[in-house]
Design a protein around this motif. Structure first.
Motif, PDB file in Angstrom:
ATOM      1  N   SER A  76       0.826  -1.194   0.000  1.00 42.48           N
ATOM      2  CA  SER A  76       0.000   0.000   0.000  1.00 42.48           C
ATOM      3  C   SER A  76       0.867   1.254   0.000  1.00 42.48           C
ATOM      4  O   SER A  76       0.562   2.227  -0.676  1.00 42.48           O
ATOM      5  CB  SER A  76      -0.909  -0.011   1.244  1.00 42.48           C
ATOM      6  N   ARG A  77       1.935   1.201   0.746  1.00 42.72           N
ATOM      7  CA  ARG A  77       2.860   2.332   0.821  1.00 42.72           C
ATOM      8  C   ARG A  77       3.527   2.566  -0.533  1.00 42.72           C
ATOM      9  O   ARG A  77       3.671   3.702  -0.982  1.00 42.72           O
ATOM     10  CB  ARG A  77       3.910   2.040   1.898  1.00 42.72           C
ATOM     11  N   GLN A 110       1.026   4.170  -2.901  1.00 46.54           N
ATOM     12  CA  GLN A 110       0.849   5.590  -2.606  1.00 46.54           C
ATOM     13  C   GLN A 110       2.023   6.414  -3.147  1.00 46.54           C
ATOM     14  O   GLN A 110       1.825   7.494  -3.720  1.00 46.54           O
ATOM     15  CB  GLN A 110       0.719   5.815  -1.103  1.00 46.54           C
ATOM     16  N   ARG A 117       1.781   9.284  -5.989  1.00 48.06           N
ATOM     17  CA  ARG A 117       2.296  10.621  -5.687  1.00 48.06           C
ATOM     18  C   ARG A 117       3.328  11.045  -6.728  1.00 48.06           C
ATOM     19  O   ARG A 117       3.305  12.180  -7.214  1.00 48.06           O
ATOM     20  CB  ARG A 117       2.907  10.629  -4.287  1.00 48.06           C
TER      21      ARG A 117
END
Length: 84
Positions: free
Chosen positions: A6-7, A10, A14
């Motif tokens: 998930s990180r 993200q 970004r």
């Protein structure tokens, strides 16, 4: 592993947003910085396709010889050769 994926997702999103923002900023900077040149180019293109503008520009005495100015060399561009 679920938290790590998930990180990473993200961070990838970004980065994508930052890249798109940079591209948009660069495009707008180019348009604003080169606006006078782009306008001149657009006017030249429009006048070359407009027969009425070509006739009006021919009446300005362009056929008269100018003193001290040599004729430009003939162009090798096929579009110019066909147009003449």
């Amino acid at each position: 592993m679920g938290a790590g994926g998930s990180r990473a997702r993200q961070n990838a999103m970004r980065s994508g947003v930052v890249v798109l923002g940079a591209v948009a900023f660069g495009y707008l900077s180019f348009r604003v910085g080169f606006k006078p040149y782009l306008d001149q180019a657009q006017e030249a293109i429009d006048s070359s396709h407009d027969p009425a503008a070509a006739v009006a520009s021919d009446d300005s005495g362009a056929d008269l010889p100018r003193e001290g100015v040599a004729d430009p060399a003939p162009s090798k561009d096929p579009a110019v050769v066909l147009r003449d």
